[in-house]
Design a protein around this motif. Structure first.
Motif, PDB file in Angstrom:
ATOM      1  N   THR A  39       0.833  -1.197   0.000  1.00 48.89           N
ATOM      2  CA  THR A  39       0.000   0.000   0.000  1.00 48.89           C
ATOM      3  C   THR A  39       0.867   1.246   0.000  1.00 48.89           C
ATOM      4  OG1 THR A  39      -0.113  -0.059   2.407  1.00 48.89           O
ATOM      5  CG2 THR A  39      -1.895  -1.111   1.210  1.00 48.89           C
ATOM      6  N   PRO A  40       0.382   2.302  -0.619  1.00 49.74           N
ATOM      7  CA  PRO A  40       1.152   3.542  -0.616  1.00 49.74           C
ATOM      8  C   PRO A  40       1.153   4.188   0.761  1.00 49.74           C
ATOM      9  CG  PRO A  40      -0.958   3.884  -1.675  1.00 49.74           C
ATOM     10  CD  PRO A  40      -0.860   2.421  -1.360  1.00 49.74           C
ATOM     11  N   HIS A  68       7.754   2.235  -3.363  1.00 50.62           N
ATOM     12  CA  HIS A  68       6.422   2.309  -3.984  1.00 50.62           C
ATOM     13  C   HIS A  68       6.440   1.686  -5.379  1.00 50.62           C
ATOM     14  CE1 HIS A  68       4.378   4.669  -0.944  1.00 50.62           C
ATOM     15  NE2 HIS A  68       5.469   5.408  -0.842  1.00 50.62           N
ATOM     16  N   ASP A  69       7.493   1.957  -6.139  1.00 47.54           N
ATOM     17  CA  ASP A  69       7.597   1.357  -7.474  1.00 47.54           C
ATOM     18  C   ASP A  69       7.591  -0.161  -7.382  1.00 47.54           C
ATOM     19  OD1 ASP A  69       7.644   3.801  -8.693  1.00 47.54           O
ATOM     20  OD2 ASP A  69       9.816   3.811  -9.069  1.00 47.54           O
ATOM     21  N   ASP A  71       6.359  -2.023  -4.904  1.00 52.22           N
ATOM     22  CA  ASP A  71       5.028  -2.472  -4.465  1.00 52.22           C
ATOM     23  C   ASP A  71       4.030  -2.453  -5.619  1.00 52.22           C
ATOM     24  OD1 ASP A  71       5.799  -2.940  -1.865  1.00 52.22           O
ATOM     25  OD2 ASP A  71       5.055  -1.027  -1.092  1.00 52.22           O
ATOM     26  N   ILE A  72       4.076  -1.399  -6.428  1.00 48.48           N
ATOM     27  CA  ILE A  72       3.155  -1.289  -7.561  1.00 48.48           C
ATOM     28  C   ILE A  72       3.403  -2.420  -8.553  1.00 48.48           C
ATOM     29  CG2 ILE A  72       2.616   0.113  -9.598  1.00 48.48           C
ATOM     30  CD1 ILE A  72       3.052   2.582  -7.756  1.00 48.48           C
ATOM     31  N   LYS A  73       4.660  -2.740  -8.806  1.00 49.67           N
ATOM     32  CA  LYS A  73       5.010  -3.822  -9.728  1.00 49.67           C
ATOM     33  C   LYS A  73       4.517  -5.170  -9.200  1.00 49.67           C
ATOM     34  CE  LYS A  73       9.074  -5.854 -11.933  1.00 49.67           C
ATOM     35  NZ  LYS A  73      10.543  -5.812 -12.015  1.00 49.67           N
ATOM     36  N   ASN A  75       2.097  -5.646  -6.955  1.00 52.75           N
ATOM     37  CA  ASN A  75       0.635  -5.636  -6.934  1.00 52.75           C
ATOM     38  C   ASN A  75       0.057  -5.944  -8.314  1.00 52.75           C
ATOM     39  OD1 ASN A  75       0.693  -4.940  -4.239  1.00 52.75           O
ATOM     40  ND2 ASN A  75       0.219  -2.791  -4.581  1.00 52.75           N
ATOM     41  N   ALA A  76       0.659  -5.355  -9.356  1.00 49.14           N
ATOM     42  CA  ALA A  76       0.167  -5.583 -10.720  1.00 49.14           C
ATOM     43  C   ALA A  76       0.319  -7.060 -11.104  1.00 49.14           C
ATOM     44  CB  ALA A  76       0.919  -4.703 -11.705  1.00 49.14           C
TER      45      ALA A  76
END
Length: 107
Positions: A39-40, A68-69, A71-73, A75-76
């Motif tokens: 999570t951000p 964050h980068d 985590d986003i990767k 999560n995707a």
């Protein structure tokens, strides 16, 4: 459906359909399981060391951006995997009655 297998002339067709639907439910359940999800935002306890060492804000911000980068990767990738599982569940639930009907009509 399995309970109906005792009262029909073609038990195998109902069992085939039940097996497909059971697999579909398994895939759907697995795709909806609880997972770790980045999570951000940053918890304050993670900033204390940076504050006590008087690190430059830009340096800290760059490090947080990297987290964050990542985590986003992750999560995707997780959402893509769960989407594929749900799609398999959808097709299995559609295929079950069709396959059992074809089997029933071929007997």
């Amino acid at each position: 459906m399995v309970g109906l297998a005792d009262s029909t002339s073609n038990k195998e067709a109902l069992l085939i359909c039940a097996a497909f639907l059971l697999l579909a439910a398994g895939f759907a359940g697995w795709s909806a399981r609880p997972v770790l999800f980045g999570t951000p935002g940053g918890e304050f306890k993670n900033w204390r060391e940076d504050i006590s060492k008087d690190r430059m804000f830009a340096e800290v911000l760059e490090q947080v951006g990297g987290f964050h980068d990542q985590d986003i990767k992750e999560n995707a990738a997780l959402m893509q995997q769960n989407g594929r599982l749900m799609l398999c569940s959808y097709f299995l639930s559609l295929a079950g009655p069709i396959v059992s009907a074809v089997y029933y009509l071929s007997c």
